[in-house]
Design a protein around this motif. Structure first.
Motif, PDB file in Angstrom:
ATOM      1  N   UNK A 103       0.933  -1.047  -0.020  1.00  0.00           N
ATOM      2  CA  UNK A 103       0.174   0.032   0.041  1.00  0.00           C
ATOM      3  C   UNK A 103       0.810   1.204   0.139  1.00  0.00           C
ATOM      4  N   UNK A 104       2.210   1.003  -0.068  1.00  0.00           N
ATOM      5  CA  UNK A 104       3.060   2.305  -0.118  1.00  0.00           C
ATOM      6  C   UNK A 104       3.513   2.867   1.180  1.00  0.00           C
ATOM      7  N   UNK A 105       2.971   2.017   2.343  1.00  0.00           N
ATOM      8  CA  UNK A 105       3.489   2.573   3.754  1.00  0.00           C
ATOM      9  C   UNK A 105       4.828   2.081   4.165  1.00  0.00           C
ATOM     10  N   UNK A 106       5.481   2.863   4.979  1.00  0.00           N
ATOM     11  CA  UNK A 106       6.766   2.330   5.411  1.00  0.00           C
ATOM     12  C   UNK A 106       6.756   2.211   7.002  1.00  0.00           C
ATOM     13  N   UNK A 107       7.195   1.186   7.684  1.00  0.00           N
ATOM     14  CA  UNK A 107       7.225   1.087   9.151  1.00  0.00           C
ATOM     15  C   UNK A 107       8.141   2.287   9.544  1.00  0.00           C
ATOM     16  N   UNK A 108       7.995   2.457  10.743  1.00  0.00           N
ATOM     17  CA  UNK A 108       8.936   3.484  11.550  1.00  0.00           C
ATOM     18  C   UNK A 108      10.193   2.962  11.927  1.00  0.00           C
ATOM     19  N   UNK A 109      10.268   1.566  11.817  1.00  0.00           N
ATOM     20  CA  UNK A 109      11.680   1.093  12.460  1.00  0.00           C
ATOM     21  C   UNK A 109      12.264   0.601  11.432  1.00  0.00           C
ATOM     22  N   UNK A 110      13.828   0.432  11.702  1.00  0.00           N
ATOM     23  CA  UNK A 110      14.433  -0.208  10.564  1.00  0.00           C
ATOM     24  C   UNK A 110      14.422  -1.574  10.335  1.00  0.00           C
ATOM     25  N   UNK A 111      14.260  -2.357  11.562  1.00  0.00           N
ATOM     26  CA  UNK A 111      14.051  -3.904  11.245  1.00  0.00           C
ATOM     27  C   UNK A 111      12.713  -4.230  10.447  1.00  0.00           C
TER      28      UNK A 111
ATOM     29  N   UNK B  30      24.750   2.964  11.809  1.00  0.00           N
ATOM     30  CA  UNK B  30      24.418   2.209  12.956  1.00  0.00           C
ATOM     31  C   UNK B  30      23.415   0.862  12.751  1.00  0.00           C
ATOM     32  N   UNK B  31      22.774   0.822  11.744  1.00  0.00           N
ATOM     33  CA  UNK B  31      21.927  -0.326  11.482  1.00  0.00           C
ATOM     34  C   UNK B  31      22.683  -1.256  10.601  1.00  0.00           C
ATOM     35  N   UNK B  32      23.799  -1.235  10.554  1.00  0.00           N
ATOM     36  CA  UNK B  32      24.597  -2.367   9.706  1.00  0.00           C
ATOM     37  C   UNK B  32      24.601  -3.665  10.209  1.00  0.00           C
ATOM     38  N   UNK B  33      24.617  -3.831  11.278  1.00  0.00           N
ATOM     39  CA  UNK B  33      24.367  -5.307  11.959  1.00  0.00           C
ATOM     40  C   UNK B  33      22.995  -5.776  11.876  1.00  0.00           C
ATOM     41  N   UNK B  34      21.950  -5.211  12.002  1.00  0.00           N
ATOM     42  CA  UNK B  34      20.850  -5.716  11.739  1.00  0.00           C
ATOM     43  C   UNK B  34      20.508  -6.004  10.466  1.00  0.00           C
TER      44      UNK B  34
ATOM     45  N   UNK C 127      27.855  -2.342   0.798  1.00  0.00           N
ATOM     46  CA  UNK C 127      26.846  -1.493   1.917  1.00  0.00           C
ATOM     47  C   UNK C 127      27.653  -0.164   2.173  1.00  0.00           C
ATOM     48  N   UNK C 128      26.950   0.887   1.875  1.00  0.00           N
ATOM     49  CA  UNK C 128      27.234   2.008   2.137  1.00  0.00           C
ATOM     50  C   UNK C 128      26.008   2.951   2.742  1.00  0.00           C
ATOM     51  N   UNK C 129      26.547   4.054   3.496  1.00  0.00           N
ATOM     52  CA  UNK C 129      25.725   4.799   4.388  1.00  0.00           C
ATOM     53  C   UNK C 129      25.364   6.087   3.629  1.00  0.00           C
ATOM     54  N   UNK C 130      24.272   6.472   3.310  1.00  0.00           N
ATOM     55  CA  UNK C 130      23.981   7.589   2.436  1.00  0.00           C
ATOM     56  C   UNK C 130      22.639   8.380   3.100  1.00  0.00           C
ATOM     57  N   UNK C 131      22.280   9.327   2.329  1.00  0.00           N
ATOM     58  CA  UNK C 131      21.198  10.166   2.804  1.00  0.00           C
ATOM     59  C   UNK C 131      20.215   9.692   1.615  1.00  0.00           C
TER      60      UNK C 131
ATOM     61  N   UNK D  63      12.352   6.697   4.898  1.00  0.00           N
ATOM     62  CA  UNK D  63      12.944   5.269   4.340  1.00  0.00           C
ATOM     63  C   UNK D  63      14.322   5.286   5.241  1.00  0.00           C
ATOM     64  N   UNK D  64      14.566   3.934   5.498  1.00  0.00           N
ATOM     65  CA  UNK D  64      15.673   3.738   6.356  1.00  0.00           C
ATOM     66  C   UNK D  64      16.700   2.857   5.508  1.00  0.00           C
TER      67      UNK D  64
END
Length: 126
Positions: A41-49, A84-88, A106-110, A116-117
């Protein structure tokens, strides 16, 4: 045919991935566009996992729609909004892929949307 390359002249992989993945005799390639953790439906959860789980479900659906499985993946690029979400991210990727070791970046970006996480793109082959 997929062949993994981890030569002794290069440091050992720092996790469950291959330094190189060679394709020989393939007949089909599937590029999977950058995929976010958005529900149908296009919705994104609030948490990274939860977003990470949804990204992998979305990738699995694209593979399935193309008549492929996780075993067909050869390259994955993960774009994290927060390093910081790398391990999860790694834990979920490893659970989904099991013993199948793909080439991984794996890269960290804006990311484009601050809600979006992460975003993951992939390449699969038959």
């Amino acid at each position: 045919m997929i062949t993994h390359h981890n030569p002794a002249a290069v440091y050992p992989p720092a996790g469950p991935y291959s330094h190189g993945v060679e394709l020989a005799g393939f007949s089909r390639l599937l590029w999977i566009s950058g995929t976010m953790g958005l529900a149908p439906d296009g919705a994104a959860a609030d948490d990274f996992e939860a977003q990470c789980e949804q990204v992998w479900a979305n990738i699995g659906a694209v593979l399935d729609g193309a008549g492929m499985t996780w075993a067909n993946l050869v390259k994955v690029t993960c774009f994290l909004g927060d390093r910081r979400d790398r391990d999860v991210n790694a834990a979920i990727r490893n659970r989904v892929l099991g013993d199948h070791k793909v080439a991984v970046t794996v890269v960290a970006v804006n990311l484009l949307d601050p809600a979006w996480k992460l975003e993951i793109e992939a390449l699969a082959a038959v």
